[in-house]
Scaffold this active site. Structure first.
Site, mmCIF file in Angstrom:
data_model
loop_
_atom_site.group_PDB
_atom_site.id
_atom_site.type_symbol
_atom_site.label_atom_id
_atom_site.label_comp_id
_atom_site.label_asym_id
_atom_site.label_seq_id
_atom_site.Cartn_x
_atom_site.Cartn_y
_atom_site.Cartn_z
ATOM 1 N N GLN A 68 0.807 -1.215 0.000
ATOM 2 C CA GLN A 68 0.000 0.000 0.000
ATOM 3 C C GLN A 68 0.841 1.266 0.000
ATOM 4 O OE1 GLN A 68 -2.597 -0.244 3.420
ATOM 5 N NE2 GLN A 68 -3.400 -2.242 2.831
ATOM 6 N N HIS A 128 -1.057 0.221 5.688
ATOM 7 C CA HIS A 128 -1.627 1.192 6.630
ATOM 8 C C HIS A 128 -0.702 2.374 6.914
ATOM 9 C CE1 HIS A 128 -4.874 -1.689 8.440
ATOM 10 N NE2 HIS A 128 -4.832 -1.715 7.110
#
Length: 203
Positions: free
Chosen positions: A42, A109
Site C-alpha cells: 500500500q 496502513h
C-alpha cells in the site's frame, strides 16, 4: 491529486512519479525532484496538496513512504513547485517536515493523507501500520491524527503537548488507517477510516 490555480492538475503515482496534467491541451508532463520513494504494498508516493498561499509562495506538500532504521514509514515534505514552458517542472528546496515514528516492517496502513484547515493548520493522517498497539502508544505517532503548523512545527492548542515531543503532534489517537479527509462548511474535519471486514468508520 490537486488542481493548480490555472486549472492544471498535479497527480501522484504510487511508484514515485508526480505528473502535471493539462486537461484542456490533453498533455501530461513530469515534475522532477521527488524524494526517493519506497513503492511496496500500500506504500508509495501518496498525497499532494497546495499551501493555502500557493499563489504567493508556490509551495506544495507531498507525502510518501521512505526507508529508515527498523523498516519503512510515511513522511511529508514541503517544496517549491517550479514549472517550465514545456508542460513540466521540478521541486526545489525539498524539506521533510514530518515523519512516522517509529519505522516498522510491513507494507500496509500508512495513511498519510493531507489537508489544510481555514486557520492554515496542516492535518496528517498516520496509519497504525497494521501493528495495532501503536495506535494507543503516545510515544509513537502511528494510528493518530496529526495537527501541525505549515512549517511542521507544533501549534499551540494541541491536546497532548505535556506528554513529550511525539505526543505533542497528536490531535486524536486510536485510529486504524484514515484514507479520506475533508473539512465541511463549518470547519469540522471528517475522516473515512478503513476497518476490517466491513468495520469502516466515518469520524
Amino acid at each position: 491529486m490537486t488542481f493548480l490555480p490555472d486549472g492544471r492538475l498535479l497527480v501522484t503515482e504510487m511508484a514515485g512519479n508526480l505528473r502535471l496534467h493539462d486537461l484542456k491541451a490533453g498533455e501530461t508532463g513530469d515534475i522532477e525532484g521527488v524524494p526517493d520513494v519506497v513503492h511496496a504494498g500500500q506504500g508509495g508516493l501518496g498525497d499532494v496538496l497546495l499551501h493555502p498561499q500557493f499563489q504567493d509562495n508556490q509551495q506544495i506538500y507531498i507525502s510518501y513512504v521512505e526507508q529508515g532504521d527498523g523498516g519503512t514509514g510515511a513522511a511529508v515534505a514541503r517544496a517549491r513547485l517550479v514549472l517550465d514552458e514545456n508542460g513540466g517542472g521540478e521541486l526545489e528546496d525539498v524539506t521533510v517536515i514530518w515523519r512516522q515514528t517509529p519505522k516498522v516492517s510491513g507494507d500496509g496502513h500508512f495513511g498519510h493523507r493531507l489537508a489544510f484547515d481555514d486557520e492554515g493548520m496542516l492535518w496528517i493522517s498516520s496509519g497504525e501500520r497494521q501493528k495495532f498497539d501503536p495506535a494507543q502508544d503516545m510515544g509513537a505517532n502511528l494510528g493518530k491524527m496529526i495537527r501541525l503548523n505549515a512549517d511542521g512545527s507544533v501549534p499551540e492548542g494541541n491536546p497532548f503537548t505535556d506528554q513529550g515531543e511525539v505526543a505533542s503532534q497528536v490531535w486524536s489517537l486510536g485510529h486504524r488507517n484514515i484514507l479520506g479527509m475533508a473539512f465541511d462548511a463549518n470547519g469540522r474535519l471528517w475522516v473515512a477510516e478503513m476497518g476490517p471486514e466491513g468495520g469502516d468508520e466515518l469520524n
